[in-house]
Design a protein around this motif. Structure first.
Motif, PDB file in Angstrom:
ATOM      1  N   GLN A 168      35.249  59.178  53.941  1.00 42.77           N
ATOM      2  CA  GLN A 168      36.196  58.480  53.069  1.00 42.77           C
ATOM      3  C   GLN A 168      36.077  56.967  53.208  1.00 42.77           C
ATOM      4  N   ARG A 169      35.920  56.528  54.456  1.00 37.49           N
ATOM      5  CA  ARG A 169      35.809  55.093  54.693  1.00 37.49           C
ATOM      6  C   ARG A 169      34.576  54.534  53.977  1.00 37.49           C
ATOM      7  N   ALA A 170      33.466  55.284  54.047  1.00 41.12           N
ATOM      8  CA  ALA A 170      32.237  54.847  53.392  1.00 41.12           C
ATOM      9  C   ALA A 170      32.434  54.764  51.874  1.00 41.12           C
ATOM     10  N   GLN A 171      33.179  55.723  51.332  1.00 41.47           N
ATOM     11  CA  GLN A 171      33.437  55.717  49.883  1.00 41.47           C
ATOM     12  C   GLN A 171      34.242  54.494  49.485  1.00 41.47           C
ATOM     13  N   LEU A 172      35.275  54.214  50.261  1.00 43.18           N
ATOM     14  CA  LEU A 172      36.105  53.043  49.953  1.00 43.18           C
ATOM     15  C   LEU A 172      35.289  51.759  50.075  1.00 43.18           C
ATOM     16  N   GLN A 173      34.443  51.711  51.096  1.00 47.18           N
ATOM     17  CA  GLN A 173      33.606  50.526  51.282  1.00 47.18           C
ATOM     18  C   GLN A 173      32.716  50.313  50.054  1.00 47.18           C
ATOM     19  N   ALA A 174      32.176  51.414  49.529  1.00 44.00           N
ATOM     20  CA  ALA A 174      31.313  51.324  48.353  1.00 44.00           C
ATOM     21  C   ALA A 174      32.106  50.794  47.152  1.00 44.00           C
ATOM     22  N   GLU A 175      33.335  51.289  46.983  1.00 42.22           N
ATOM     23  CA  GLU A 175      34.184  50.803  45.884  1.00 42.22           C
ATOM     24  C   GLU A 175      34.477  49.316  46.050  1.00 42.22           C
ATOM     25  N   GLU A 176      34.730  48.947  47.299  1.00 45.28           N
ATOM     26  CA  GLU A 176      35.050  47.554  47.595  1.00 45.28           C
ATOM     27  C   GLU A 176      33.863  46.656  47.235  1.00 45.28           C
ATOM     28  N   ASP A 177      32.670  47.079  47.621  1.00 44.59           N
ATOM     29  CA  ASP A 177      31.478  46.289  47.324  1.00 44.59           C
ATOM     30  C   ASP A 177      31.265  46.147  45.833  1.00 44.59           C
ATOM     31  N   LYS A 178      31.473  47.274  45.123  1.00 48.46           N
ATOM     32  CA  LYS A 178      31.272  47.252  43.671  1.00 48.46           C
ATOM     33  C   LYS A 178      32.271  46.311  43.004  1.00 48.46           C
ATOM     34  N   LEU A 179      33.527  46.405  43.429  1.00 48.99           N
ATOM     35  CA  LEU A 179      34.558  45.549  42.839  1.00 48.99           C
ATOM     36  C   LEU A 179      34.304  44.073  43.143  1.00 48.99           C
ATOM     37  N   THR A 180      33.790  43.807  44.346  1.00 50.35           N
ATOM     38  CA  THR A 180      33.493  42.419  44.708  1.00 50.35           C
ATOM     39  C   THR A 180      32.462  41.837  43.748  1.00 50.35           C
ATOM     40  N   LEU A 181      31.407  42.618  43.488  1.00 50.21           N
ATOM     41  CA  LEU A 181      30.376  42.165  42.555  1.00 50.21           C
ATOM     42  C   LEU A 181      30.941  42.010  41.154  1.00 50.21           C
ATOM     43  N   ALA A 182      31.767  42.989  40.744  1.00 46.58           N
ATOM     44  CA  ALA A 182      32.356  42.956  39.407  1.00 46.58           C
ATOM     45  C   ALA A 182      33.228  41.718  39.239  1.00 46.58           C
ATOM     46  N   LEU A 183      33.952  41.381  40.292  1.00 50.14           N
ATOM     47  CA  LEU A 183      34.824  40.204  40.239  1.00 50.14           C
ATOM     48  C   LEU A 183      33.994  38.929  40.070  1.00 50.14           C
ATOM     49  N   GLN A 184      32.908  38.840  40.838  1.00 52.21           N
ATOM     50  CA  GLN A 184      32.031  37.666  40.723  1.00 52.21           C
ATOM     51  C   GLN A 184      31.511  37.515  39.308  1.00 52.21           C
ATOM     52  N   ARG A 185      31.049  38.656  38.764  1.00 50.49           N
ATOM     53  CA  ARG A 185      30.476  38.649  37.413  1.00 50.49           C
ATOM     54  C   ARG A 185      31.530  38.228  36.400  1.00 50.49           C
ATOM     55  N   LEU A 186      32.700  38.817  36.528  1.00 50.35           N
ATOM     56  CA  LEU A 186      33.776  38.527  35.581  1.00 50.35           C
ATOM     57  C   LEU A 186      34.174  37.059  35.655  1.00 50.35           C
ATOM     58  N   GLN A 187      34.277  36.533  36.865  1.00 47.47           N
ATOM     59  CA  GLN A 187      34.678  35.131  37.009  1.00 47.47           C
ATOM     60  C   GLN A 187      33.670  34.192  36.366  1.00 47.47           C
ATOM     61  N   THR A 188      32.374  34.516  36.539  1.00 49.28           N
ATOM     62  CA  THR A 188      31.339  33.692  35.916  1.00 49.28           C
ATOM     63  C   THR A 188      31.465  33.753  34.400  1.00 49.28           C
ATOM     64  N   LYS A 189      31.689  34.973  33.892  1.00 46.85           N
ATOM     65  CA  LYS A 189      31.809  35.144  32.443  1.00 46.85           C
ATOM     66  C   LYS A 189      33.050  34.433  31.902  1.00 46.85           C
ATOM     67  N   VAL A 190      34.138  34.519  32.624  1.00 44.16           N
ATOM     68  CA  VAL A 190      35.380  33.883  32.180  1.00 44.16           C
ATOM     69  C   VAL A 190      35.194  32.364  32.111  1.00 44.16           C
ATOM     70  N   GLU A 191      34.489  31.840  33.110  1.00 45.14           N
ATOM     71  CA  GLU A 191      34.236  30.397  33.112  1.00 45.14           C
ATOM     72  C   GLU A 191      33.350  30.017  31.928  1.00 45.14           C
ATOM     73  N   ALA A 192      32.311  30.830  31.674  1.00 40.98           N
ATOM     74  CA  ALA A 192      31.429  30.571  30.529  1.00 40.98           C
ATOM     75  C   ALA A 192      32.222  30.657  29.232  1.00 40.98           C
ATOM     76  N   PHE A 193      33.141  31.603  29.191  1.00 39.42           N
ATOM     77  CA  PHE A 193      33.963  31.781  27.995  1.00 39.42           C
ATOM     78  C   PHE A 193      34.851  30.562  27.763  1.00 39.42           C
ATOM     79  N   ARG A 194      35.402  30.055  28.846  1.00 39.62           N
ATOM     80  CA  ARG A 194      36.290  28.896  28.727  1.00 39.62           C
ATOM     81  C   ARG A 194      35.533  27.711  28.125  1.00 39.62           C
ATOM     82  N   THR A 195      34.308  27.468  28.631  1.00 38.45           N
ATOM     83  CA  THR A 195      33.479  26.388  28.115  1.00 38.45           C
ATOM     84  C   THR A 195      33.186  26.591  26.637  1.00 38.45           C
ATOM     85  N   LYS A 196      32.777  27.839  26.313  1.00 39.30           N
ATOM     86  CA  LYS A 196      32.416  28.140  24.934  1.00 39.30           C
ATOM     87  C   LYS A 196      33.628  27.981  24.018  1.00 39.30           C
TER      88      LYS A 196
END
Lengths: 92, 251
Positions: free
Chosen positions: B104-132
């Protein structure tokens, strides 16, 4: 064209590669129709791995939509079916 | 997976609220994006909390397992095989729990890693969107704005739809784990996993304590006997030294 693997992001895939991907996609659809979980996982993994192999990641600051969206590699048959069923579309 | 794509697109385009003035769509979408970034942050924090809770439980169960192993050794040392067996049986049960927690811990860790990447991606996109968004607003002409806005908004809406699903998934998983973690916490609190509660099988530590206090009583007894024996044999030796002589005398 741009493809999205759910929860992984967007990838740019050339038109030539699409032929190959279509075959893998057919296999995946067949697995969904059969309702075979094992077959479904293999087919999905094959498709997603191929997309990763032939696709180039799109820059994070790109703001365009994708032409195709694929489930993530750890999606289950039920999840995909639920999603298809959600909007009243008949799966298969 | 055309149908899958269509469904996903239909889902994400629902986020595209068409406003009278396309520029309002931009501001509205940007607001939603900032909300989504917050939502992902909260989701990540929840997953991390659950993971830490599991790790804490693992540590507690591990301590219990180690204690049981020590008890089994002690029991073998004093020759109580049945107690040792009981302790090892319980330890094996804990080990199964521990293995489950680790998955279970490994599963949660995997979700955490995925969400961390997703957050980074989203933040970059949001910033690009703001500029645009600012560029489009500055050079706004109704004709070209509609297509540009449509592209940018549907692109980021898709990302938000994706991230939204990822969070939902993580939340579902977290909820399941929370329920299980709650059950394990109750087990730990009840003492059923540990040796403190006397069960039909018996309280291992108490029996061991009884045994060791019993054996210390035995040890004291033996010591006393030895001491007394050290005093007693002396006259015996004298008498036994005398008795052969006494025995020989009648011969």
């Amino acid at each position: 064209m741009i493809l999205r693997i759910l929860h992984e992001g967007q990838l740019e895939v050339s038109e030539e590669s699409m032929m190959e991907l279509n075959e893998l996609d057919d296999a995946l659809i067949a697995a969904v129709e059969k309702g075979d979980e094992g077959l479904f996982h293999t087919a999905l993994a094959n498709l997603v791995n191929k997309v990763r192999e032939v696709g180039k990641p799109v820059a994070d600051d790109h703001l365009g939509p994708s032409e195709l969206i694929l489930p993530g590699p750890d999606a289950t048959l039920d999840e995909v079916r639920d999603m298809l069923a959600d909007d009243g579309l008949i799966p298969g | 997976m055309k149908r899958f794509s269509e469904v996903m697109k239909a889902k994400t385009s629902k986020m595209l609220d068409k406003a009278e003035d396309p520029r309002e769509t931009l501001d509205y979408s940007y607001e939603k994006q900032l909300e989504m970034v917050q939502k992902v942050r909260r989701g990540l924090a929840d997953v991390a909390t659950s993971r830490k809770r599991l790790e804490l439980q693992q540590a507690q169960l591990k301590a219990s397992a180690d204690k049981l192993e020590q008890q089994a050794r002690t029991a073998v040392g004093v020759g109580k095989e049945d107690l040792a067996r009981e302790a090892l049986n319980r330890r094996a049960g804990l080990q199964t729990q521990l293995d489950g927690l680790d998955t279970q811990r490994a599963q949660l860790q995997a979700e955490e890693d995925k969400l961390t990447l997703a957050l980074q991606r989203l933040q970059t996109k949001v910033e690009a969107f703001r500029t645009k968004k600012e560029t489009i607003k500055a050079t706004y002409t109704a004709a070209e704005a509609t297509s540009k806005i449509g592209e940018a908004v549907s692109g980021i809406s898709e990302e938000m739809g994706d991230v939204g699903l990822a969070i939902q998934r993580a939340e579902d998983k977290t909820a399941t784990m929370q329920a299980r973690a709650g059950a394990v916490d109750e087990l730990i609190a009840s003492g059923a996993l540990d040796d403190v509660t006397a069960e039909p099988g018996g309280d291992i530590q108490r029996q061991l304590d009884a045994l060791s206090s019993g054996s210390s009583v035995d040890a004291e007894l033996a010591k006393m006997k030895a001491e007394l024996g050290a005093g007693a044999p002396a006259p015996k030796e004298i008498s036994s030294a005398g008795s052969p002589a006494a025995g020989e005398e009648p011969k």
